[in-house]
Design a protein around this motif. Structure first.
Motif, short mmCIF file in Angstrom:
data_model
loop_
_atom_site.label_atom_id
_atom_site.label_comp_id
_atom_site.label_asym_id
_atom_site.label_seq_id
_atom_site.Cartn_x
_atom_site.Cartn_y
_atom_site.Cartn_z
N GLY A 164 4.59 -9.87 -13.50
CA GLY A 164 4.49 -10.66 -15.04
C GLY A 164 4.55 -12.06 -15.03
N ILE A 165 5.05 -12.63 -16.00
CA ILE A 165 5.07 -14.06 -16.38
C ILE A 165 6.29 -14.72 -15.31
CG2 ILE A 165 5.51 -15.67 -18.32
CD1 ILE A 165 5.04 -13.47 -20.21
N ASN A 166 5.85 -15.76 -14.83
CA ASN A 166 6.76 -16.78 -14.05
C ASN A 166 7.37 -15.83 -12.81
OD1 ASN A 166 6.54 -19.06 -15.60
ND2 ASN A 166 8.22 -18.10 -16.92
N ALA A 167 6.30 -15.00 -12.27
CA ALA A 167 7.09 -14.13 -11.27
C ALA A 167 6.48 -15.06 -9.90
CB ALA A 167 6.13 -12.91 -11.01
N ALA A 168 7.43 -14.81 -8.70
CA ALA A 168 7.33 -15.47 -7.56
C ALA A 168 6.14 -14.70 -6.79
CB ALA A 168 8.57 -15.22 -6.79
N LEU A 169 5.94 -13.42 -6.94
CA LEU A 169 4.65 -12.70 -6.31
C LEU A 169 3.58 -12.77 -7.41
CD1 LEU A 169 6.77 -9.58 -4.81
CD2 LEU A 169 6.01 -11.66 -3.73
N SER A 170 2.32 -13.03 -7.11
CA SER A 170 1.32 -12.96 -8.00
C SER A 170 0.64 -11.61 -7.98
CB SER A 170 0.35 -13.93 -7.67
OG SER A 170 -0.04 -13.67 -6.28
N GLU A 171 1.04 -10.71 -6.78
CA GLU A 171 0.60 -9.47 -6.53
C GLU A 171 1.97 -8.84 -6.13
OE1 GLU A 171 -1.94 -7.77 -7.99
OE2 GLU A 171 -3.05 -9.40 -8.68
N THR A 172 1.95 -7.50 -6.28
CA THR A 172 3.06 -6.72 -5.59
C THR A 172 2.37 -6.53 -4.05
OG1 THR A 172 2.32 -4.75 -6.37
CG2 THR A 172 4.23 -5.83 -7.65
N HIS A 173 3.29 -6.27 -3.15
CA HIS A 173 2.98 -6.03 -1.60
C HIS A 173 1.95 -4.88 -1.53
CE1 HIS A 173 6.77 -8.44 -1.02
NE2 HIS A 173 5.57 -9.34 -0.67
N PHE A 174 2.14 -3.64 -2.34
CA PHE A 174 1.39 -2.66 -2.52
C PHE A 174 1.66 -2.12 -3.75
CE2 PHE A 174 5.62 -0.82 -1.91
CZ PHE A 174 6.09 -1.66 -0.60
N PRO A 175 0.64 -1.09 -4.19
CA PRO A 175 0.70 -0.64 -5.84
C PRO A 175 2.28 -0.02 -6.05
CG PRO A 175 -1.31 0.03 -4.73
CD PRO A 175 -0.37 -0.63 -3.68
N ALA A 176 2.69 -0.42 -7.29
CA ALA A 176 3.94 -0.02 -7.53
C ALA A 176 3.98 1.28 -8.22
CB ALA A 176 4.68 -1.16 -8.43
N LYS A 177 5.08 1.93 -8.06
CA LYS A 177 5.38 3.36 -8.73
C LYS A 177 6.02 3.06 -9.96
CE LYS A 177 3.95 6.38 -5.50
NZ LYS A 177 3.03 7.50 -5.81
N ALA A 178 6.97 1.98 -10.00
CA ALA A 178 7.92 1.66 -11.19
C ALA A 178 7.59 0.20 -11.53
CB ALA A 178 9.18 1.96 -10.83
N LYS A 179 7.76 -0.25 -12.82
CA LYS A 179 7.61 -1.34 -13.36
C LYS A 179 9.04 -1.84 -13.80
CE LYS A 179 5.31 -0.83 -17.62
NZ LYS A 179 4.21 -1.28 -18.41
N ASN A 180 9.62 -0.93 -14.31
CA ASN A 180 10.98 -1.07 -14.83
C ASN A 180 12.20 -0.31 -14.37
OD1 ASN A 180 8.75 -0.82 -17.12
ND2 ASN A 180 10.29 -2.58 -17.83
N VAL A 181 13.44 -0.90 -14.32
CA VAL A 181 14.57 -0.10 -13.88
C VAL A 181 15.47 -0.02 -14.87
CG1 VAL A 181 16.38 -0.17 -12.02
CG2 VAL A 181 14.05 -0.97 -11.34
N ILE A 182 16.24 1.22 -15.12
CA ILE A 182 17.52 1.25 -15.43
C ILE A 182 18.47 1.68 -14.50
CG2 ILE A 182 18.75 2.36 -17.69
CD1 ILE A 182 15.87 2.75 -18.96
N TYR A 183 19.46 0.87 -14.48
CA TYR A 183 20.40 1.07 -13.51
C TYR A 183 21.78 1.53 -14.00
CZ TYR A 183 23.36 0.53 -9.00
OH TYR A 183 24.05 0.57 -7.98
N LEU A 184 22.20 2.71 -14.01
CA LEU A 184 23.72 3.18 -14.58
C LEU A 184 24.57 3.16 -13.59
CD1 LEU A 184 21.99 6.33 -16.51
CD2 LEU A 184 22.16 3.79 -17.37
#
Length: 490
Positions: A49-69
């Motif tokens: 996303g915007i202002n990310a340290a990684l220009s690309e993930t290291h490998f294709p991501a399964k998740a792009k969001n997290v909800i931690y309960l």
């Protein structure tokens, strides 16, 4: 710290940067943008996303969001998920020393003359195609057993709340480190420049008999830039403190004020090169944009009745777990990268049977509603939902034991967490504990392995995801070895 001392130290620091020319300032500002913090180039994968340290993930991501309960206090695994029928025949017998093996106890039970076994008084049954065992207190979770991936062999190094919850959130028992949400924000950046990347909500339990103290230290950014800290959404008044203009201040005046502050901060940044000045500029602008985006986001009036019904009757009451669960879905839908919800009062040293049913009622249907809502919106595949506490509870009772009521002490040796969506393998259980739910007998999962696995689902290699601080390449998973638990991946 004495304010005069703090001011003097700040002046000394600024003079140092000023006298060093612009080279140090440039390097610091580069680190704020993430350019100096990724030691190994990313391979071609999912865009970030915007202002990310990684220009690309290291490998294709399964998740792009997290909800931690996070269930603050430590839920008793043997009363919810870790079925131990043999304990019915061990009622009120002492826990054998061959099981306890001299393991560390808290001061709350270390002085007990006996360690009487308290089998769960609740009935269990198997659900879903995978035959997942669930307590009768969780009828709504029983309906979605095939969506959930249980890890029954979680374990931690901490035995008391503050270090344990800090370890679970930051990967270290000592405060001052970035939490999982901050690391996610830093690495992957924002998906919506009008909303925070990382949002925190603290749900109010219906039963408040023994509420644990929690603080904003749990969602801080540590040595990362301040923009990656969690933004706390409140249940009453303004959703975010100071988001609205003060009385008598119009939007035009607010805009002119921010423009003037920005010019002053830009001058300071150019002169001193302090990266936090750039962060301050960005946060002022974010706050201005949130004045229009946040009120619309927190207005549930446009949700249809069928959606509200999925979360339960408490969903319309601000601050309840049901209300925050629905808010989490809305936040993710709008592009918030990481949502953290804390639900308190799971520290059942006594009166477990009087309190745990209330706790389960608070979270059971809302969790079901959240998973089904995400699924209905087409968001579950890309959203990882995590549920769990900082440790588990003991099979023996703290104090006396009866067949109708008991209490349980802290237990770091084994506990259960579950995940859903985001590339997790629904309808499965990983890891096994002994018949006492006291020791792990198969496939242990330390906290660091959980963190490595969550980062993996987000497309990040935990070994290559670092931040240079105090001369070291700091990692969420620390210096000890950590493994991705591949068996829980879909």
């Amino acid at each position: 710290m004495n304010p005069f001392t703090e001011h003097a130290q700040a002046l000394t620091r600024r003079h140092f940067f000023a006298s060093s020319g612009f080279s140090l300032g440039t390097a610091a500002l580069a680190s704020l943008d993430g350019r100096a913090a990724a030691p190994v180039p990313a391979v071609k994968g999912s865009p970030t996303g915007i202002n990310a340290a990684l220009s690309e993930t290291h490998f294709p991501a399964k998740a792009k969001n997290v909800i931690y309960l996070h269930m603050v206090g430590g839920p008793a695994q043997m009363d919810l998920f870790d079925y131990k029928p043999m304990m019915r025949w061990m009622y009120d017998r002492d826990l054998p020393e061959s099981v306890r093996k001299g393991q560390r106890l808290t001061t709350m039970t270390s002085g007990q003359a006996r360690f009487p076994i308290a089998p769960s008084k609740y009935k269990f049954a198997q659900y879903g195609k995978g035959g997942m065992w669930l307590s009768e207190m969780l009828p709504w979770k029983a309906k979605m057993a095939d969506d959930m991936c249980f890890i029954r062999s979680m374990n931690t190094e901490a035995i008391n709340h503050e270090p344990a919850i800090t370890f679970m959130q930051t990967g270290n028992q000592v405060t001052g480190r970035p939490c999982l949400g901050a690391w996610t924000s830093y690495g992957l950046g924002s998906l919506n420049q009008n909303l925070p990347t990382f949002v925190v909500m603290v749900a109010t339990p219906s039963n408040q008999e023994q509420v644990q103290a929690i603080s904003a230290r749990l969602w801080q950014s540590g040595y990362l830039s301040g923009e990656h800290a969690g933004v706390s959404f409140r249940s009453a008044g303004d959703p975010i403190l100071y988001i609205n203009n003060p009385p008598g201040v119009s939007t035009d005046v607010r805009r002119k004020t921010l423009d003037g502050l920005k010019q002053l901060n830009e001058m300071t940044a150019q002169q001193l090169g302090d990266p936090e000045t750039r962060t301050r500029i960005a946060q002022y602008e974010m706050a201005y944009r949130m004045q229009t985006s946040v009120p619309e986001l927190t207005d549930l009036s446009k949700e249809d009745e069928s959606t509200l019904k999925m979360y339960g009757d408490a969903v319309k009451k601000p601050g309840t777990f049901a209300n925050t669960a629905l808010m989490a879905r809305r936040l993710v839908e709008k592009g918030v990268r990481f949502v953290q919800i804390y639900h308190n009062n799971w520290d059942h040293h006594g009166n477990l049977t009087g309190r745990m049913p209330d706790q389960c009622k608070d979270v059971d249907q809302p969790c079901y509603g959240l998973i089904q809502d995400l699924k209905r919106k087409g968001l579950l595949d890309s959203t990882l939902v995590i549920w769990g506490g900082e440790f588990g509870r003991t099979i023996y009772s703290q104090g006396g034991v009866s067949k109708t009521n008991y209490g349980r002490d802290h237990h770091p040796r084994c506990f259960t967490m579950w995940m859903a969506g985001g590339g997790s393998k629904g309808g499965t259980a990983y890891g096994e504990t002994d018949e006492f739910s006291y020791n792990i007998v198969k496939d242990p999962v330390p906290v660091r392995d959980l963190h490595a696995t969550v980062l993996h689902m987000l497309g990040i290699d935990h070994e290559r995801f670092t931040f240079k601080y105090q001369g070291l390449d700091q990692k969420l998973t620390g210096v000890e070895h950590a493994n991705v638990v591949k068996a829980v991946l879909a």
